[in-house]
Structure formats: C-alpha cells, structure tokens
Design a protein around this motif. Structure first.
Motif, PDB file in Angstrom:
ATOM      1  N   PHE A  11       0.823  -1.201   0.000  1.00 22.59           N
ATOM      2  CA  PHE A  11       0.000   0.000   0.000  1.00 22.59           C
ATOM      3  C   PHE A  11       0.858   1.253   0.000  1.00 22.59           C
ATOM      4  N   PRO A  12       0.336   2.338  -0.577  1.00 22.47           N
ATOM      5  CA  PRO A  12       1.096   3.585  -0.667  1.00 22.47           C
ATOM      6  C   PRO A  12       1.047   4.366   0.634  1.00 22.47           C
ATOM      7  N   MET A  13       2.113   5.086   0.912  1.00 19.45           N
ATOM      8  CA  MET A  13       2.163   5.981   2.062  1.00 19.45           C
ATOM      9  C   MET A  13       2.307   7.411   1.555  1.00 19.45           C
ATOM     10  N   VAL A  14       1.984   8.377   2.389  1.00 18.26           N
ATOM     11  CA  VAL A  14       2.188   9.771   2.020  1.00 18.26           C
ATOM     12  C   VAL A  14       3.688   9.979   1.799  1.00 18.26           C
ATOM     13  N   PRO A  15       4.103  10.406   0.598  1.00 16.99           N
ATOM     14  CA  PRO A  15       5.540  10.468   0.318  1.00 16.99           C
ATOM     15  C   PRO A  15       6.268  11.629   0.992  1.00 16.99           C
ATOM     16  N   ARG A  16       5.540  12.730   1.261  1.00 19.38           N
ATOM     17  CA  ARG A  16       6.203  13.885   1.861  1.00 19.38           C
ATOM     18  C   ARG A  16       5.346  14.453   2.986  1.00 19.38           C
ATOM     19  N   VAL A  17       5.993  14.741   4.103  1.00 23.29           N
ATOM     20  CA  VAL A  17       5.293  15.321   5.243  1.00 23.29           C
ATOM     21  C   VAL A  17       6.241  16.276   5.952  1.00 23.29           C
ATOM     22  N   VAL A  18       5.705  17.433   6.327  1.00 27.41           N
ATOM     23  CA  VAL A  18       6.467  18.375   7.146  1.00 27.41           C
ATOM     24  C   VAL A  18       5.718  18.535   8.460  1.00 27.41           C
ATOM     25  N   PHE A  19       6.447  18.490   9.572  1.00 22.64           N
ATOM     26  CA  PHE A  19       5.837  18.614  10.897  1.00 22.64           C
ATOM     27  C   PHE A  19       6.539  19.714  11.669  1.00 22.64           C
ATOM     28  N   GLY A  20       5.759  20.501  12.361  1.00 19.50           N
ATOM     29  CA  GLY A  20       6.347  21.480  13.266  1.00 19.50           C
ATOM     30  C   GLY A  20       5.463  22.700  13.416  1.00 19.50           C
ATOM     31  N   ARG A  21       5.522  23.308  14.591  1.00 14.32           N
ATOM     32  CA  ARG A  21       4.755  24.521  14.836  1.00 14.32           C
ATOM     33  C   ARG A  21       5.241  25.619  13.890  1.00 14.32           C
ATOM     34  N   GLY A  22       4.309  26.198  13.159  1.00 17.45           N
ATOM     35  CA  GLY A  22       4.659  27.240  12.209  1.00 17.45           C
ATOM     36  C   GLY A  22       5.020  26.736  10.825  1.00 17.45           C
ATOM     37  N   SER A  23       4.949  25.418  10.606  1.00 15.38           N
ATOM     38  CA  SER A  23       5.352  24.867   9.304  1.00 15.38           C
ATOM     39  C   SER A  23       4.411  25.281   8.177  1.00 15.38           C
ATOM     40  N   PHE A  24       3.194  25.745   8.518  1.00 14.80           N
ATOM     41  CA  PHE A  24       2.273  26.227   7.487  1.00 14.80           C
ATOM     42  C   PHE A  24       2.889  27.388   6.697  1.00 14.80           C
ATOM     43  N   ASP A  25       3.792  28.130   7.332  1.00 12.36           N
ATOM     44  CA  ASP A  25       4.418  29.270   6.665  1.00 12.36           C
ATOM     45  C   ASP A  25       5.299  28.841   5.497  1.00 12.36           C
ATOM     46  N   GLN A  26       5.637  27.557   5.411  1.00 13.00           N
ATOM     47  CA  GLN A  26       6.461  27.057   4.305  1.00 13.00           C
ATOM     48  C   GLN A  26       5.632  26.594   3.109  1.00 13.00           C
ATOM     49  N   LEU A  27       4.315  26.787   3.162  1.00 10.09           N
ATOM     50  CA  LEU A  27       3.449  26.198   2.147  1.00 10.09           C
ATOM     51  C   LEU A  27       3.795  26.675   0.735  1.00 10.09           C
ATOM     52  N   ASP A  28       4.044  27.969   0.572  1.00  9.47           N
ATOM     53  CA  ASP A  28       4.379  28.476  -0.767  1.00  9.47           C
ATOM     54  C   ASP A  28       5.622  27.792  -1.305  1.00  9.47           C
ATOM     55  N   GLU A  29       6.621  27.678  -0.469  1.00  7.61           N
ATOM     56  CA  GLU A  29       7.872  27.014  -0.864  1.00  7.61           C
ATOM     57  C   GLU A  29       7.633  25.554  -1.239  1.00  7.61           C
ATOM     58  N   ILE A  30       6.709  24.907  -0.550  1.00  5.31           N
ATOM     59  CA  ILE A  30       6.442  23.484  -0.775  1.00  5.31           C
ATOM     60  C   ILE A  30       5.712  23.244  -2.089  1.00  5.31           C
ATOM     61  N   ILE A  31       4.696  24.075  -2.384  1.00  4.00           N
ATOM     62  CA  ILE A  31       3.850  23.779  -3.545  1.00  4.00           C
ATOM     63  C   ILE A  31       4.319  24.444  -4.835  1.00  4.00           C
ATOM     64  N   SER A  32       5.141  25.480  -4.747  1.00  2.00           N
ATOM     65  CA  SER A  32       5.540  26.217  -5.956  1.00  2.00           C
ATOM     66  C   SER A  32       6.151  25.326  -7.035  1.00  2.00           C
ATOM     67  N   PRO A  33       7.012  24.356  -6.688  1.00  2.00           N
ATOM     68  CA  PRO A  33       7.571  23.500  -7.747  1.00  2.00           C
ATOM     69  C   PRO A  33       6.526  22.636  -8.454  1.00  2.00           C
ATOM     70  N   LYS A  34       5.339  22.511  -7.880  1.00  2.00           N
ATOM     71  CA  LYS A  34       4.292  21.681  -8.479  1.00  2.00           C
ATOM     72  C   LYS A  34       3.349  22.493  -9.375  1.00  2.00           C
ATOM     73  N   ARG A  35       3.575  23.799  -9.464  1.00  3.55           N
ATOM     74  CA  ARG A  35       2.712  24.629 -10.305  1.00  3.55           C
ATOM     75  C   ARG A  35       3.009  24.350 -11.777  1.00  3.55           C
ATOM     76  N   LYS A  36       1.973  23.991 -12.534  1.00  6.34           N
ATOM     77  CA  LYS A  36       2.164  23.624 -13.939  1.00  6.34           C
ATOM     78  C   LYS A  36       2.425  24.844 -14.819  1.00  6.34           C
ATOM     79  N   SER A  37       1.716  25.922 -14.538  1.00  6.44           N
ATOM     80  CA  SER A  37       1.887  27.170 -15.270  1.00  6.44           C
ATOM     81  C   SER A  37       1.161  28.260 -14.507  1.00  6.44           C
ATOM     82  N   ASP A  38       1.353  29.509 -14.960  1.00  5.27           N
ATOM     83  CA  ASP A  38       0.664  30.619 -14.295  1.00  5.27           C
ATOM     84  C   ASP A  38      -0.846  30.521 -14.458  1.00  5.27           C
ATOM     85  N   ASN A  39      -1.286  29.787 -15.469  1.00  6.47           N
ATOM     86  CA  ASN A  39      -2.720  29.654 -15.743  1.00  6.47           C
ATOM     87  C   ASN A  39      -3.333  28.399 -15.127  1.00  6.47           C
ATOM     88  N   ALA A  40      -2.522  27.616 -14.437  1.00  7.27           N
ATOM     89  CA  ALA A  40      -3.017  26.395 -13.793  1.00  7.27           C
ATOM     90  C   ALA A  40      -3.030  26.624 -12.284  1.00  7.27           C
TER      91      ALA A  40
END
Length: 359
Positions: free
Chosen positions: A6-35
């Motif tokens: 069975f598959p597991m979640v491949p990436r996880v970040v844990f820690g108080r305040g880690s939500f502030d890293q969200l832009d850094e985490i998802i930006s490489p997954k952006r397909k284009s400015d229109n997606a």
C-alpha cells in the motif's frame, strides 16, 4: 500468500509554524501561471488570520466549504464541475485545509478531476483507474487519521463508503500543531476519540500484524498521555495528538477498524451523525467487544465532563432500523477484523437492532 503493497504519504512536514512554508512546498508543483491551485478551506477560517496566510498567486482560488455535515458524493461532483467550468484546464493541484471533512473532500476532488463519472462510481475498493491530481492535506484538528489514510469517506445515494485506492493518499501533508489552537473542547474530544477508537479496534482485531501493531501501540500511548495522564501543556498536547492521529491512521491502513466504525456508518448514513460523535455513541455501548477500551473511554469522558448523546434511536421506525442495519452489515472488512470470517454467527440483524436500541 499476497501481502498488501500500500502507498504511504511520500512527503510530510511537521512542526509549529510549518504552514508558513506552504508556498515554498507547492511552488515546484505549479504547472503554469494559468493552472491554479485550488484551496478547499473550512469556512470557519473565513476572514481569519489563517485565510490571510494562504499563499495565493496568479489565479489561485479559495473555495470555502461548510463542514457541519460530512462529505457527500454530490458535493464532490459539484466541486469538480465548478472547478472545471471556471478554469477549463486542469488546476495544478488541490489543497484541503480543515478537519476530516476537508481532508476527504480534497482527496476526492483530486481523484475526480482526473477520472470520469461520479464519485459514487468509485465508492469501494480499488476502483480508481487514473492517478489523482497533486493534492495536499493540512489538518486543523487531530484524530481522524484522514491526513494519512488511503480512503476518502463519502455518503452517496446508496451507501456511506470510502473511495479506497492507491491514488487516494495525499502527495504532501503539512502537520502544523499551531493550526489546532482554539478547537472547541467537545470537538477536540470527539475527534481525538476517533483516534483512540482506531487504536483499540486495530490492536484487538484479527487483521493485527507487527506493522499495524507498532503504529497502533504508539498512537494509543500518545492518546493516554493526552487524555488520561493530564500532565501536558496545551502545546505538548497539540503536538502529541497530531502524532497520535498520524500513527493511528497508519495502524488501520495496514489492518482495519471494527465494530464501532461499522455501526457508526449506519448512524451517520441514516441520521447524519458526525463521525467522531457517532463513534463515541457506539463505543460507549461496546463493553462486550472492547472491555478495557470502553473502561478507559468512560474514564476520559468523566474527566472532561463530556455528555455522550443518547436516545438517538428511540423513535426510529422498523424501516429506518433496517436501513441502518443494512449499511452497517455492508462493512464486511470491518466485521471480519473485529471477529473473524464467521462474524455473521455473532452479528445478526436482530443483534444489531438490539445494540442500536441502546443508543
């Protein structure tokens, strides 16, 4: 013998305040400015500090979702259709921010953006054929384990059942205990008890193995620290319950839940009872199956002065009881885990009715 791969979640970040890293985490997954990235967010966070911290760029969109009721298949289909109609092309990904309802919606919408038909077509085991869109889970309450599970539980026109598939788990999870600050006590308790009940059902089940046991025992230990021992600060409690939820979800991923969940599905389908509350209503009556777990559960309800709802089934008709019983008995893997392949020798419609009548 075939072992589960069975598959597991491949990436996880844990820690108080880690939500502030969200832009850094998802930006490489952006397909284009229109997606765009689509953020499905519990509407309790509208006009709050959390909303302001969501890293919107380009034509990213926040869709606020009311979580007073549990997710429905028509709700998933509507969200999918709304996104497709507004943007035409597929988004870069879907992010869920909230409790178990938002986790399940985000997983389901990500699946349905990549697969045809209705989400009701995929309620069951391994029915999804195409990988889901990139999807991220950001829980704001701990206990359901939805952030780590391979299912997304939905109520459909005919049944309450998850989309259980290898494509369901999140690609990324952000575990920031600070997001759980300020959760109302009753909600904190009921959702936390979902995790506790996961552990009891997994650790006493016939599907138990060393993998599920190692996670279940750790989750149970953490639940005891949070709910029974009482020497933790609020910050420590949030940290540990978030880890209990993760480990509890992992435990049932390689085993199963049991009687409480099977019966809770019936309550939820017929009466709309919320998952955590429904589990507690049922578990409170299950000394026959989980004597030690129910003993500890009652200690915890006494300690936090939680009144478990009673009398839900007092005025139900025969037809309504039959509906609940049929939904519950349809949860075959749960019953098999609870008492083995011959479970129907113990669990008959009459037995279930007598149990529901106590609730």
């Amino acid at each position: 013998m075939n072992f589960r791969n069975f598959p597991m979640v491949p990436r996880v970040v844990f820690g108080r305040g880690s939500f502030d890293q969200l832009d850094e985490i998802i930006s490489p997954k952006r397909k284009s400015d229109n997606a765009p990235f689509i953020f499905l967010v519990d509407d309790i966070f509208k006009d709050t500090g959390l909303e302001k911290k969501i890293p919107l760029k380009h034509n990213d969109k926040i869709i606020f979702v009311n979580s007073d009721t549990e997710p429905k298949t028509f709700q998933v289909d509507t969200l999918r259709d709304t996104i497709v109609q507004e943007f035409g092309a597929l988004p870069s990904g879907v992010l869920g921010i909230g409790g178990g309802t938002l986790m399940d919606l985000a997983k389901a919408v990500a699946i349905m953006l990549a697969n045809p038909g209705s989400s009701a077509d995929y309620q069951g085991w391994d029915l999804v054929n195409k990988p889901a869109l990139y999807h991220v889970g950001i829980p704001t309450i701990s206990g359901t384990g939805a952030e780590v599970s391979r299912t997304t539980v939905l109520t459909g026109p005919e049944k309450k059942l998850g989309i259980n598939s290898d494509y369901t788990p999140f690609d990324q999870v952000v575990l920031d205990p600070d997001l759980c600050t300020g959760v109302p006590r009753n909600q904190w308790f009921y959702t936390g008890m979902d995790c506790f009940i996961h552990c009891i059902e997994s650790l006493t089940g016939t599907y138990l193995n060393a993998f599920s046991q190692s996670y279940g025992e750790k989750a149970l230990e953490l639940c005891h620290e949070v709910f029974l021992n009482g020497a933790l600060s609020e910050e420590e409690s949030r940290d540990k319950l978030m880890m209990a939820s993760w480990h509890g979800g992992m435990s049932i991923a390689y085993s199963q839940v049991g009687v409480a969940h099977a019966m809770s599905y019936g309550l939820s389908y017929l009466l709309g009872t919320r998952h955590g509350v429904g589990n507690c209503i049922v578990f409170d009556q299950l000394e026959e199956f989980y004597p030690e777990g129910v003993k500890n559960f009652k200690q915890m309800t006494d300690r936090y002065e939680i009144e478990i709802p009673r009398g839900l089934c007092g005025a139900l008709s025969d037809a309504e009881f039959d509906t609940m019983i049929n939904v519950s008995m349809g949860m075959v893997p749960l019953w098999e885990n609870a008492m083995g392949k011959d479970w129907k020798k113990v669990i008959t419609p009459g037995k279930l009715r007598s149990m529901y009548e106590k609730m």
